[in-house]
Design a protein around this motif. Structure first.
Motif, short mmCIF file in Angstrom:
data_model
loop_
_atom_site.label_atom_id
_atom_site.label_comp_id
_atom_site.label_asym_id
_atom_site.label_seq_id
_atom_site.Cartn_x
_atom_site.Cartn_y
_atom_site.Cartn_z
N THR A 66 0.84 -1.20 0.00
CA THR A 66 0.00 0.00 0.00
C THR A 66 0.87 1.25 0.00
O THR A 66 0.61 2.22 -0.72
CB THR A 66 -0.93 -0.01 1.23
OG1 THR A 66 -1.63 -1.25 1.25
CG2 THR A 66 -1.92 1.13 1.19
N VAL A 80 0.95 4.06 -3.00
CA VAL A 80 0.68 5.49 -2.80
C VAL A 80 1.86 6.32 -3.30
O VAL A 80 1.68 7.35 -3.97
CB VAL A 80 0.42 5.76 -1.29
CG1 VAL A 80 0.40 7.25 -0.99
CG2 VAL A 80 -0.88 5.10 -0.86
N THR A 81 3.09 5.88 -3.02
CA THR A 81 4.26 6.69 -3.35
C THR A 81 4.61 6.63 -4.84
O THR A 81 4.89 7.65 -5.46
CB THR A 81 5.48 6.21 -2.54
OG1 THR A 81 5.08 6.07 -1.18
CG2 THR A 81 6.62 7.19 -2.62
N LYS A 99 0.03 7.17 8.35
CA LYS A 99 0.47 8.05 7.26
C LYS A 99 1.32 9.22 7.75
O LYS A 99 1.80 10.01 6.95
CB LYS A 99 -0.76 8.59 6.51
CG LYS A 99 -1.52 7.51 5.77
CD LYS A 99 -2.77 8.08 5.12
CE LYS A 99 -3.59 6.95 4.46
NZ LYS A 99 -4.94 7.39 4.10
#
Lengths: 57, 521
Positions: free
Chosen positions: B147, B151-152, B325
């Motif tokens: 995940t 995202v990155t 996060k």
């Protein structure tokens, strides 16, 4: 309550305690490596234990 | 972030690990080589492998996120990570485990239990419990890291999961524990570099240790709410002081600190590291390296978590929504791009090192403890290796399938892995090492009693898991439903083990095994 390095006493104890525990690990290593050399003779390497076992058998 | 970075670094990663897997394959001739690296590992590799297995991506990202909410009080966990996880673990468990493992010719924790109590059923049951829960734990590790990379880098989740699983699975199955421990050394170094730079960077941005902590202590609940915190934990005081006694925030910290802090003693994937040591001296020498490694991992992670709030306010950033996060946000927004890549691969290293150790232990549990020792009884070294390699492949494949479509229950199962292992195995394991009168029935009752109680507590009572599994906890009293089962399950397991060892004593075969176990102690 007065803060030590920005932390309350109970949190500071954890902070310094963690550092001291790590230092203790290092001191333990140094003690057994350089000071308590006599214990090294008793060290049972896997080879010596296996050898002993064979002898007993 | 450029996908090209991902491809280049991933290829480099995979290349180095494949090479180490090949070297491990060349050295793996016997079952002992595959399971415990021939019992030839030196102090530095043991320390890094133990640390890298212990510290997963969840510890670096998840727990630093939790400390951003609950403050520096979580440093008590860092203290236990070193004091219990290294000092107590190596001195009181490591040395004896290694000696007993040699005497009993045991290569896994279930085999140690099985040989000590002369029971293949005990070995198979332990192996099955370990393998089942490790598959879910590994799934959660891959889920978290895939995940983060999705995202990155914007790479689809499923590609990340497949690439990570194949890379880890390949070098593990081919190279056995040699490859796993050597790769751990490299992964550990990467994790160290990443965490040290991150910590120094954050403290420098805030003017040093004193000013940084003082800035965090001065943040009021209004400051945190205005930054985007949706709720302040009940009983929260400041980020650098302990919560109010017996408040929900206090109970949560208590659960995390003791659940993980004590639970580390009975983790099968860590116990294998003791068995891989070439000598007692190597284990002793691993203690300083291990202590420093954990200091630079959890102490830094839990220190920077609360400071992230100060950085977010100083730089006009909003709270990202969930604790997981927080640190990725700080790294992405405030650090140069080269470090973002380095940090991501440090986190990937943490995930891969934990996953490979879990795969190896789960594969050994199914291959050696369940199939070979319990179902097949006797087989050649070659066949034994083949069975475990096939079992490990099966574990890797099962993890891949679950990871591609993870049910919600995965994250829940992970949260209680440490506690479950401790309540199930710590009592028979500890007493087995120190008490000559512990009997097979004592071990059975202690193990199953702890396991059933803990599972029951998580399903029916525990505030995080019960609502997800049965709708709501059976009790609304937070002093009970926020209590980690380790507080009751562990003493219960010890009591059951002792009582049933007195009630149903050792038979002659067990006495022989016990004498053999204590032969070199």
């Amino acid at each position: 309550m007065a803060l030590i390095l920005g932390m309350d006493f109970f949190v500071f104890i954890a902070w310094i305690g963690t550092i001291l525990a790590a230092i203790f690990c290092v001191i333990y290593g140094i003690y057994y490596e350089y000071i308590k050399k006599s214990n090294n003779d008793k060290d049972n390497s896997s080879k010596s234990i296996n050898k002993n076992k064979k002898e007993v058998q | 972030m450029d996908v090209l970075f991902f491809a280049i670094f991933m290829a480099l990663f995979a290349g180095v690990f494949a090479f180490l897997g090949y070297l491990g394959y060349k050295k793996t001739k016997t079952a002992e080589d595959y399971y415990v690296a021939g019992r030839k590992m030196g102090p530095i590799v043991i320390a890094f492998s133990y640390g890298a297995t212990f510290i997963s991506a969840v510890a670096l990202i998840g727990f630093s996120g939790i400390s951003s909410v609950y403050g520096h009080s979580l440093l008590w966990l860092a203290f236990l990570n070193i004091f219990v996880g290294i000092l107590i673990a190596f001195i009181f468990y490591g040395f004896r485990t290694r000696k007993m493992g040699l005497s009993l010719k045991a290569l896994t924790l279930p085999e140690l239990l099985g040989n000590r109590f002369n029971s293949t059923k005990l070995q198979a049951t332990s192996g099955l419990i370990i393998a089942v829960f490790m598959v879910f734990y590994t799934t959660a590790v891959f889920l978290a890291i895939a995940t983060l990379f999705e995202v990155t880098f914007g790479i689809p989740y499923w590609i990340c999961v497949i690439v990570f699983t194949i890379v880890v699975g390949l070098y593990l199955i081919v190279g056995g524990l040699y490859a796993v421990m050597w790769t751990h050394a490299i992964q550990g170094i990467l994790m160290l570099i990443g965490m040290v730079i991150l910590t120094i960077g954050i403290y420098m941005m805030l003017g040093g240790i004193g000013p940084a902590h003082e800035a965090a202590s001065m943040l009021t609940q209004e400051d945190l709410t205005s930054m985007g915190w949706t709720s302040i934990p009940s009983g929260f005081t400041t980020l650098t002081s302990f919560p109010e006694l017996f408040s929900p925030a206090y109970m949560l910290l208590l659960t995390l600190i003791f659940g993980v802090g004590i639970g580390v003693l009975a983790q099968p994937q860590l116990i294998v590291r003791y068995l891989s040591a070439k000598s007692e001296k190597a284990l002793r020498r691993a203690i300083p390296y291990g202590g420093i490694f954990i200091l630079l991992m959890t102490f830094t992670a839990f220190s920077i978590g609360p400071l992230s709030n100060v950085l977010m306010i100083n730089n006009g950033l909003s709270y990202p929504g969930t604790p997981d996060k927080v640190v990725p946000l700080i790294v992405n927004e405030l650090f140069p791009e080269w470090f973002v890549v380095l940090f991501l691969f440090a986190v990937l290293s943490a995930a891969m090192s934990t996953a490979s150790a879990l795969f190896h232990t789960a594969g050994a549990s199914i291959g050696r403890d369940v199939f070979e020792k319990s179902l097949m009884k006797k087989c050649s070294e070659k066949k034994s290796l083949l069975i475990t390699r096939i079992a490990t492949l099966g574990i890797v494949f099962a993890t891949l399938i679950i990871s591609l479509n993870p049910p919600d229950v995965v994250a829940i199962l992970t949260s209680f892995f440490f506690g479950l292992m401790a309540c199930t195995f710590l009592a028979p394991y500890t007493l087995m090492l120190y008490w000559k009168k512990i009997s097979r029935f004592g071990a059975w009752f202690g193990m199953l009693g702890g396991f059933i109680f803990t599972m029951g507590w998580y399903v029916l009572i525990y505030f995080k898991t019960a609502p997800e599994l049965i709708g709501r906890s059976l009790t609304e009293n937070y002093l009970i439903n926020m209590l980690d089962p380790i507080f009751i399950g562990l003493p219960l397991s010890f009591i059951l083990t002792i009582i049933f060892s007195f009630l149903i004593k050792q038979d002659n075969e067990e006495i022989k095994s016990m004498n053999l176990a204590f032969e070199n102690i």
